[in-house]
Scaffold this motif. Structure first.
Motif, PDB file in Angstrom:
ATOM      1  N   LYS A  28      64.724 -73.187 -29.947  1.00 23.51           N
ATOM      2  CA  LYS A  28      64.189 -74.190 -30.869  1.00 23.51           C
ATOM      3  C   LYS A  28      62.742 -73.837 -31.265  1.00 23.51           C
ATOM      4  O   LYS A  28      62.382 -73.880 -32.441  1.00 23.51           O
ATOM      5  N   ARG A  29      61.920 -73.460 -30.282  1.00 20.64           N
ATOM      6  CA  ARG A  29      60.539 -73.046 -30.583  1.00 20.64           C
ATOM      7  C   ARG A  29      60.540 -71.757 -31.397  1.00 20.64           C
ATOM      8  O   ARG A  29      59.726 -71.581 -32.308  1.00 20.64           O
ATOM      9  N   TRP A  30      61.479 -70.825 -31.069  1.00 20.76           N
ATOM     10  CA  TRP A  30      61.559 -69.571 -31.811  1.00 20.76           C
ATOM     11  C   TRP A  30      61.794 -69.849 -33.292  1.00 20.76           C
ATOM     12  O   TRP A  30      61.149 -69.261 -34.149  1.00 20.76           O
ATOM     13  N   ARG A  31      62.714 -70.760 -33.609  1.00 27.91           N
ATOM     14  CA  ARG A  31      62.995 -71.095 -35.014  1.00 27.91           C
ATOM     15  C   ARG A  31      61.771 -71.697 -35.688  1.00 27.91           C
ATOM     16  O   ARG A  31      61.499 -71.415 -36.854  1.00 27.91           O
ATOM     17  N   ARG A  32      61.028 -72.524 -34.976  1.00 26.60           N
ATOM     18  CA  ARG A  32      59.812 -73.130 -35.556  1.00 26.60           C
ATOM     19  C   ARG A  32      58.767 -72.067 -35.864  1.00 26.60           C
ATOM     20  O   ARG A  32      58.126 -72.102 -36.912  1.00 26.60           O
ATOM     21  N   VAL A  33      58.582 -71.119 -34.941  1.00 29.82           N
ATOM     22  CA  VAL A  33      57.623 -70.034 -35.167  1.00 29.82           C
ATOM     23  C   VAL A  33      58.095 -69.181 -36.340  1.00 29.82           C
ATOM     24  O   VAL A  33      57.310 -68.838 -37.226  1.00 29.82           O
TER      25      VAL A  33
END
Length: 97
Positions: free
Chosen positions: A17-22
């Motif tokens: 989820k954080r990877w997609r945001r970055v």
């Protein structure tokens, strides 16, 4: 612009989820080269904005982001060499499941 510098930004984010945001945030700052790698031409102000945005998104102790300053953008011609697979610029496309 004369005051821009060329950066290679690469990241290893442990949570999907954080990877997609970055990944989404990086699209506003540079050109997508490979899965977690971007080439960015940034002024000092835009670099500071990017760093602030990334600090908001990543989790200290779990994620890792590298901002590699290659040099003045108007004097550096980035050359890439591909080993293994042939390099081709990645294109985003929708996947229907």
């Amino acid at each position: 612009m004369a005051d821009e510098r060329l950066f290679i930004v690469t990241y290893d984010i442990s949570d999907q989820k954080r990877w997609r945001r970055v990944f989404k945030a990086m699209h506003g700052y540079g050109e997508w080269i490979q899965l977690s790698v971007f080439q960015c031409r940034l002024s000092q102000r835009r670099r500071a904005e990017l760093e602030t945005r990334l600090r908001e998104l990543v989790k200290n102790g779990e994620d890792h982001v590298l901002l590699i300053d290659v040099g003045p953008a108007d004097k550096v011609e980035l050359a890439m060499e591909s080993i293994g697979k042939t390099f081709s610029k990645m294109e985003r496309r929708a996947t229907v499941i």
